[in-house]
Structures are given as structure tokens and as C-alpha cells.
Design a protein around this motif. Structure first.
Motif, PDB file in Angstrom:
ATOM      1  N   CYS A   1      24.576  26.236  88.647  1.00  0.00           N
ATOM      2  CA  CYS A   1      24.139  26.155  90.038  1.00  0.00           C
ATOM      3  C   CYS A   1      23.481  24.804  90.307  1.00  0.00           C
ATOM      4  CB  CYS A   1      23.147  27.272  90.357  1.00  0.00           C
ATOM      5  SG  CYS A   1      23.865  28.927  90.205  1.00  0.00           S
ATOM      6  N   ALA A   2      24.083  24.047  91.214  1.00  0.00           N
ATOM      7  CA  ALA A   2      23.523  22.755  91.625  1.00  0.00           C
ATOM      8  C   ALA A   2      22.978  22.892  93.037  1.00  0.00           C
ATOM      9  CB  ALA A   2      24.601  21.673  91.579  1.00  0.00           C
ATOM     10  N   ARG A   3      21.737  22.491  93.234  1.00  0.00           N
ATOM     11  CA  ARG A   3      21.096  22.602  94.548  1.00  0.00           C
ATOM     12  C   ARG A   3      20.879  21.212  95.128  1.00  0.00           C
ATOM     13  NH1 ARG A   3      19.092  25.739  90.764  1.00  0.00           N
ATOM     14  NH2 ARG A   3      18.932  28.012  91.050  1.00  0.00           N
ATOM     15  N   PHE A   4      21.392  21.004  96.341  1.00  0.00           N
ATOM     16  CA  PHE A   4      21.179  19.748  97.042  1.00  0.00           C
ATOM     17  C   PHE A   4      20.200  20.019  98.175  1.00  0.00           C
ATOM     18  CE2 PHE A   4      25.082  19.308  94.740  1.00  0.00           C
ATOM     19  CZ  PHE A   4      25.040  17.998  94.274  1.00  0.00           C
ATOM     20  N   ILE A   5      19.166  19.233  98.240  1.00  0.00           N
ATOM     21  CA  ILE A   5      17.960  19.596  98.981  1.00  0.00           C
ATOM     22  C   ILE A   5      18.192  19.953 100.440  1.00  0.00           C
ATOM     23  CG2 ILE A   5      17.372  17.193  99.560  1.00  0.00           C
ATOM     24  CD1 ILE A   5      14.374  18.112  99.006  1.00  0.00           C
ATOM     25  N   HIS A   6      19.148  19.301 101.103  1.00  0.00           N
ATOM     26  CA  HIS A   6      19.323  19.543 102.532  1.00  0.00           C
ATOM     27  C   HIS A   6      20.318  20.646 102.850  1.00  0.00           C
ATOM     28  CE1 HIS A   6      16.744  16.203 103.336  1.00  0.00           C
ATOM     29  NE2 HIS A   6      17.561  15.320 102.806  1.00  0.00           N
ATOM     30  N   ASP A   7      20.742  21.419 101.830  1.00  0.00           N
ATOM     31  CA  ASP A   7      21.646  22.529 102.115  1.00  0.00           C
ATOM     32  C   ASP A   7      20.903  23.605 102.905  1.00  0.00           C
ATOM     33  OD1 ASP A   7      23.977  23.987 102.175  1.00  0.00           O
ATOM     34  OD2 ASP A   7      24.331  23.867 100.016  1.00  0.00           O
ATOM     35  N   LEU A   8      21.648  24.577 103.413  1.00  0.00           N
ATOM     36  CA  LEU A   8      21.088  25.555 104.338  1.00  0.00           C
ATOM     37  C   LEU A   8      20.015  26.431 103.713  1.00  0.00           C
ATOM     38  CD1 LEU A   8      24.427  26.600 106.061  1.00  0.00           C
ATOM     39  CD2 LEU A   8      22.597  25.223 107.046  1.00  0.00           C
ATOM     40  N   PHE A   9      20.179  26.781 102.451  1.00  0.00           N
ATOM     41  CA  PHE A   9      19.179  27.604 101.768  1.00  0.00           C
ATOM     42  C   PHE A   9      19.332  27.419 100.267  1.00  0.00           C
ATOM     43  CE2 PHE A   9      22.936  30.292 102.099  1.00  0.00           C
ATOM     44  CZ  PHE A   9      23.062  30.773 100.809  1.00  0.00           C
ATOM     45  N   HIS A  10      18.325  27.884  99.541  1.00  0.00           N
ATOM     46  CA  HIS A  10      18.356  27.826  98.084  1.00  0.00           C
ATOM     47  C   HIS A  10      17.743  29.104  97.518  1.00  0.00           C
ATOM     48  CE1 HIS A  10      19.394  23.593  98.333  1.00  0.00           C
ATOM     49  NE2 HIS A  10      18.356  23.411  99.141  1.00  0.00           N
ATOM     50  N   LEU A  11      18.241  29.514  96.376  1.00  0.00           N
ATOM     51  CA  LEU A  11      17.668  30.647  95.657  1.00  0.00           C
ATOM     52  C   LEU A  11      17.254  30.184  94.264  1.00  0.00           C
ATOM     53  CD1 LEU A  11      20.187  33.524  96.542  1.00  0.00           C
ATOM     54  CD2 LEU A  11      18.006  32.999  97.640  1.00  0.00           C
ATOM     55  N   THR A  12      16.191  30.771  93.747  1.00  0.00           N
ATOM     56  CA  THR A  12      15.744  30.455  92.398  1.00  0.00           C
ATOM     57  C   THR A  12      16.649  31.163  91.390  1.00  0.00           C
ATOM     58  OG1 THR A  12      14.258  32.354  92.282  1.00  0.00           O
ATOM     59  CG2 THR A  12      13.360  30.294  93.200  1.00  0.00           C
ATOM     60  N   ASP A  13      16.572  30.734  90.147  1.00  0.00           N
ATOM     61  CA  ASP A  13      17.324  31.417  89.097  1.00  0.00           C
ATOM     62  C   ASP A  13      16.895  32.881  88.983  1.00  0.00           C
ATOM     63  OD1 ASP A  13      18.626  29.082  88.598  1.00  0.00           O
ATOM     64  OD2 ASP A  13      17.634  28.650  86.694  1.00  0.00           O
ATOM     65  N   PHE A  14      15.621  33.141  89.205  1.00  0.00           N
ATOM     66  CA  PHE A  14      15.105  34.514  89.156  1.00  0.00           C
ATOM     67  C   PHE A  14      15.808  35.380  90.187  1.00  0.00           C
ATOM     68  CE2 PHE A  14      11.787  37.531  90.767  1.00  0.00           C
ATOM     69  CZ  PHE A  14      11.767  38.365  89.663  1.00  0.00           C
ATOM     70  N   GLU A  15      15.964  34.860  91.401  1.00  0.00           N
ATOM     71  CA  GLU A  15      16.652  35.610  92.459  1.00  0.00           C
ATOM     72  C   GLU A  15      18.144  35.748  92.166  1.00  0.00           C
ATOM     73  OE1 GLU A  15      13.309  33.675  95.306  1.00  0.00           O
ATOM     74  OE2 GLU A  15      15.384  33.011  95.543  1.00  0.00           O
ATOM     75  N   LEU A  16      18.747  34.685  91.681  1.00  0.00           N
ATOM     76  CA  LEU A  16      20.172  34.726  91.361  1.00  0.00           C
ATOM     77  C   LEU A  16      20.471  35.656  90.195  1.00  0.00           C
ATOM     78  CD1 LEU A  16      21.010  30.927  91.718  1.00  0.00           C
ATOM     79  CD2 LEU A  16      21.749  32.754  93.257  1.00  0.00           C
ATOM     80  N   SER A  17      19.466  35.887  89.344  1.00  0.00           N
ATOM     81  CA  SER A  17      19.688  36.730  88.161  1.00  0.00           C
ATOM     82  C   SER A  17      19.984  38.178  88.513  1.00  0.00           C
ATOM     83  CB  SER A  17      18.466  36.668  87.229  1.00  0.00           C
ATOM     84  OG  SER A  17      17.349  37.331  87.820  1.00  0.00           O
ATOM     85  N   LEU A  18      19.771  38.555  89.771  1.00  0.00           N
ATOM     86  CA  LEU A  18      20.161  39.891  90.197  1.00  0.00           C
ATOM     87  C   LEU A  18      21.656  40.105  90.024  1.00  0.00           C
ATOM     88  CD1 LEU A  18      17.975  40.142  93.409  1.00  0.00           C
ATOM     89  CD2 LEU A  18      17.891  41.756  91.497  1.00  0.00           C
ATOM     90  N   LYS A  19      22.417  39.017  90.135  1.00  0.00           N
ATOM     91  CA  LYS A  19      23.868  39.110  89.973  1.00  0.00           C
ATOM     92  C   LYS A  19      24.366  38.288  88.795  1.00  0.00           C
ATOM     93  CE  LYS A  19      28.325  38.532  92.293  1.00  0.00           C
ATOM     94  NZ  LYS A  19      28.795  39.872  91.881  1.00  0.00           N
ATOM     95  N   PHE A  20      23.866  37.068  88.669  1.00  0.00           N
ATOM     96  CA  PHE A  20      24.370  36.147  87.650  1.00  0.00           C
ATOM     97  C   PHE A  20      23.524  36.279  86.384  1.00  0.00           C
ATOM     98  CE2 PHE A  20      25.368  34.358  91.808  1.00  0.00           C
ATOM     99  CZ  PHE A  20      26.739  34.124  91.686  1.00  0.00           C
TER     100      PHE A  20
END
Length: 464
Positions: free
Chosen positions: A402-421
């Protein structure tokens, strides 16, 4: 008093036990939904359809009479209301700057259309029939491998983008790099209903169904296992491929990792209450307070509500309306690249892109008359049939980056993404770039993707 304490303890134990049980049930992996990966989506009856599995070269040339008609339309008097005083793009596309874009389009871009079309043809274009649909794709194999290992890569775009987003990324992926032992064979399809790919004629052709078509495309090309990279719809469709067909995916990388698990609001609340537990200090600017994030998403998602409910209505207003189409599409390339650009009269459009690049993308939608069919994906993606699949409840154990670019619409932490990934090997943050990373910062995205791939195939180190 002793009895009351015992009763209280028993009640609390029951409540806690029920809560733990409920949490375990909600967060456990749901079974993979069974979908028909040969379902027919073309016009008419499936009984009369005989699939042609041939892979053919595809000519993306636009009809000359269409270009002449476009010139005529852009030459009509353009009567637009003046923008409010002191306003840039806060109310949408600034009408003063729109006039300048139209002038450039008519007087400078279209006179060199042959040159632009040649540019768009620089990569090999192909088509094939899949499940009743004619699917277009770019297919670029490395000309030189220089001892590198070649890996197949499915690149998936989103809306309001197209395969045009990848024109600066593809050369990086298909040329050997001294810093990596891998080089990539790139397959970049136009999503069904986008650009040169045929749209579905049947209802309920959502992201899950699109993912099966793209998986089938890779199988037809001889790739039983492959890598995936995508943002926007490409992120969602890519994740759906992994969810439905994990046996075919070597690794999944996205510049817009997302999850829509029912526990996500609770996880985000924990991040809001205890930010230091989930966010490193250097990355705190990537995450807005809940209220600010919600306000921003509501402000920026008006288009989504329209397209998810009445795609054909908004599509009809944009079809054969080049000025409206340009304003509707290009406004996203301003705000989604950097929200601060809303304050600028020109929307900051040429700070990160050229007008030629932006108009190439608009021309793909215009010359293929695909704006309505592209918008239908929103309606099919958020209906009860699609949501009922509950794909976000099925865990992904395929290696994920997961690559996050600062001005994208939203971001999730790895903790939040771990619900699925459940196998996030690579997680990165970049303080430059926005939603259209492949087009805006291709070198950064390429380097991040290669770093992820290196981790996927890293040889285990011997124990000391």
C-alpha cells in the motif's frame, strides 16, 4: 453485598463473552462468494453467443468526421457565466479558465491531433472477446530482459482516468532497472465501458463481475499467476480479483488501499482517540480528524452520488457536449491532485500535468462516447446486489503493498486495512502526489512498486 457482586460479575462476564464472540464472528473471514466467471454480459441472448477467443490488433484511430465535428462544436460561441469574485475552483471548474482550455483545445491541440493520436498508438493495442464484451488492452513486453526475471503485471485504471494514466509508467516497468532483478510484461486494459472497451448490456455488472473479466483476460494471455497494481476503481477491482481468485495473484499493490468492513468505523474511532498508537509522528498529516475527513469526503463525493443513482441522466448531459465533458473530467484532475488547487483560478491543472496530457484523456472518453457507460460502474458498484456479496468480509492473504500519496482523497492505516488485508508486506507514505499517482509521479510509484515486488519474492535468510 457479596451476592450482588457475584451477580454483577456474572453479568459482566456474559456481556464481555458475548462481545468477544461477536467481534470474532464479525472479523473472521467470510467464505469466497461463488460467481459465474463465464456469465454473459453482451447484448441479446447468451444462447446465440459464440465467443471468439482470438486476440487481435486494435486500431484506436478516431473517425476524421468525428474530429471535424468536434472542431465545429468547439468553434461555437461559448457563453458562460462569470465566476464569483475571488473564486478559483471552489464552485467547480472556473469558467474563465474553461474558456482558455477550450481555446487551446480548438486552436492548438486539435490541429496536431494526428501527432497526439500517434502518441496514443506508441504501445501495442489489442482486443478480444470475453463474456460477450469486446475488451481493449495495451500489452507491452520488455524488449530486453538483460538477465532479469519477467513478471506479468495487470495495471488497472479508474474514473475519470483511462489507460492514458499509464503512459509514463509503462516504459519504466518494461525496461530493466539496475536496482531490481525484475522487469514486467504489462497488460493495461480499458475497463469495460471505458474508452475502447465495450460496456455491459445487462444490469448488475459491478466491480466483482469486472474483476472476473479481467482475470479471464490474464488467463487468455497465458498468465495463470500475475501481479496487480491499481488505484481508484483499479484498487477495488484489483482487490476483488484477489478475493475471488487468490490462486491467480502473486501480489497486489495499490496507491489507494481501501476497506469497507463493518468494523472500520470503530477502528477509525480508535485511531482518532489514540492516534499515537496507530500513526507515526511523521505521517500524522496524512490523516484528518474524523469531522474534517467526513466533511471533505461529502464535499468531494457529490459526483459519486449522482453517478451511483442516475448515471444515464448525467451521462446524457455530457454526451456530445465537449465543453461540459472537459469541465466535468478535468475538475477532478485539479482537486484530487491537490485540494489546495481549488483556490487557484486555473485549478493548478498545469502544475502537475500538461494540457495535452489532460486533453488526451478527455479525447478518449469523447471519441469513444463512453462517459455514460463508464459512470454506470458506480450504480452497479453500490447497489444491493453488489453490496450483498460482502467481499470486504473475505480476508486477503496474498502479499499486499500500500502506497499512500498525501493529497489522495483518503487514507487508512495498516491497522484499519488489516480488517481485510492479512499480509501487508509493504506500507509507504509520500508527501508529494495525489490521486493520479501513475500520471503525476510515475517514478515514485514505480520505485514503490518495485520495492514491494522485491519483498514478495525475497528469499528467506538462513538462520544464524
Amino acid at each position: 453485598m457479596g451476592t450482588l457482586l457475584r451477580i454483577t460479575f456474572v453479568v459482566l462476564a456474559i456481556v464481555v463473552g458475548f462481545g468477544v464472540h461477536r467481534y470474532q464472528k464479525i472479523t473472521s473471514s467470510a467464505p469466497i462468494p461463488e460467481l459465474n466467471d463465464a456469465e454473459y454480459w453482451g447484448p441479446g441472448s447468451a444462447a446465440k453467443y459464440k465467443e471468439n477467443a482470438a486476440i487481435k490488433a486494435f486500431d484506436i484511430s478516431a473517425k476524421p468526421e468525428l474530429i471535424e465535428d468536434l472542431k465545429s462544436q468547439l468553434s461555437r460561441p461559448l457563453v458562460l457565466p462569470e465566476p464569483l469574485e475571488g473564486i478559483g475552483f471552489q464552485y467547480g471548474f472556473n469558467s474563465k479558465y474553461l474558456k482558455k482550455v477550450v481555446t487551446y483545445w480548438r486552436d492548438f491541440y486539435l490541429p496536431k491531433w494526428g501527432e497526439r493520436e500517434t502518441f496514443l498508438k506508441q504501445f501495442p493495442h489489442f482486443e478480444t472477446q470475453l463474456q460477450g464484451l469486446r475488451v481493449h488492452f495495451i500489452h507491452v513486453k520488455p524488449k530486453s530482459t538483460e538477465g532479469k526475471k519477467v513478471l506479468p503485471l495487470l495495471l488497472i485504471h479508474g474514473w475519470p482516468g483511462s489507460v492514458r494514466e499509464f503512459y509514463r509508467l509503462i516504459p519504466l516497468l518494461t525496461k530493466p532497472n539496475l536496482n531490481s532483478e525484475y522487469v514486467f510484461e504489462v497488460i493495461a486494459p480499458s475497463l469495460p465501458g471505458y474508452g475502447w472497451s465495450q460496456g455491459a448490456s445487462k444490469v448488475n455488472f459491478g466491480p466483482a463481475q469486472v474483476s472476473l473479466v479481467l482475470r479471464n483476460l490474464m488467463l487468455r494471455l497465458g498468465h495463470e499467476k500475475f501481479l496487480i497494481q491499481g488505484g481508484d476503481w483499479g484498487s477495488i477491482i484489483g482487490a476483488n480479483i484477489v478475493t475471488l481468485s487468490p490462486q491467480n495473484v502473486l501480489g497486489y499493490h495499490s496507491n489507494m488501499c481501501s476497506a469497507h468492513h463493518q468494523m472500520l468505523p470503530f477502528y477509525k474511532s480508535l485511531r482518532t482517540w489514540f492516534p499515537s498508537f496507530f500513526i507515526n509522528e511523521e505521517n500524522k498529516n496524512f490523516f484528518k480528524p474524523f469531522g474534517e475527513e467526513l466533511s471533505y469526503i461529502i464535499e468531494e463525493s457529490g459526483y459519486m452520488h449522482i453517478q451511483a443513482s442516475k448515471p444515464d441522466t448525467i451521462g446524457s448531459t455530457l454526451t456530445q457536449n465537449p465543453v461540459g465533458l472537459a469541465a466535468y473530467i478535468l475538475e477532478k484532475f485539479s482537486t484530487w491532485t491537490n485540494p489546495a488547487y481549488r483556490k487557484l483560478e486555473d485549478g493548478g491543472l498545469t502544475k502537475r500535468f500538461t494540457l495535452d496530457e489532460l486533453l488526451d484523456n478527455v479525447m478518449i472518453y469523447y471519441t469513444t462516447n463512453s462517459i455514460t457507460t463508464s459512470q454506470r460502474l458506480y450504480s452497479e458498484g453500490f447497489n444491493f446486489a453488489q453490496m450483498g456479496l460482502n467481499l470486504d468480509a473475505t480476508h486477503i492473504t496474498v502479499p499486499t503493498g500500500c502506497a499512500r500519496f498525501i493529497h489522495d482523497l483518503f487514507h487508512l492505516t495498516d491497522f484499519e486495512l488489516s480488517l481485510k488485508f492479512k499480509n501487508i508486506l509493504h506500507s509507504s507514505y509520500y508527501k508529494e502526489g495525489g490521486h493520479f499517482a501513475a500520471m503525476e509521479v510515475p517514478q515514485t510509484l514505480y520505485s514503490d512498486f518495485v520495492e514491494f515486488v522485491d519483498k514478495v519474492f525475497a528469499k528467506p535468510q538462513p538462520k544464524q
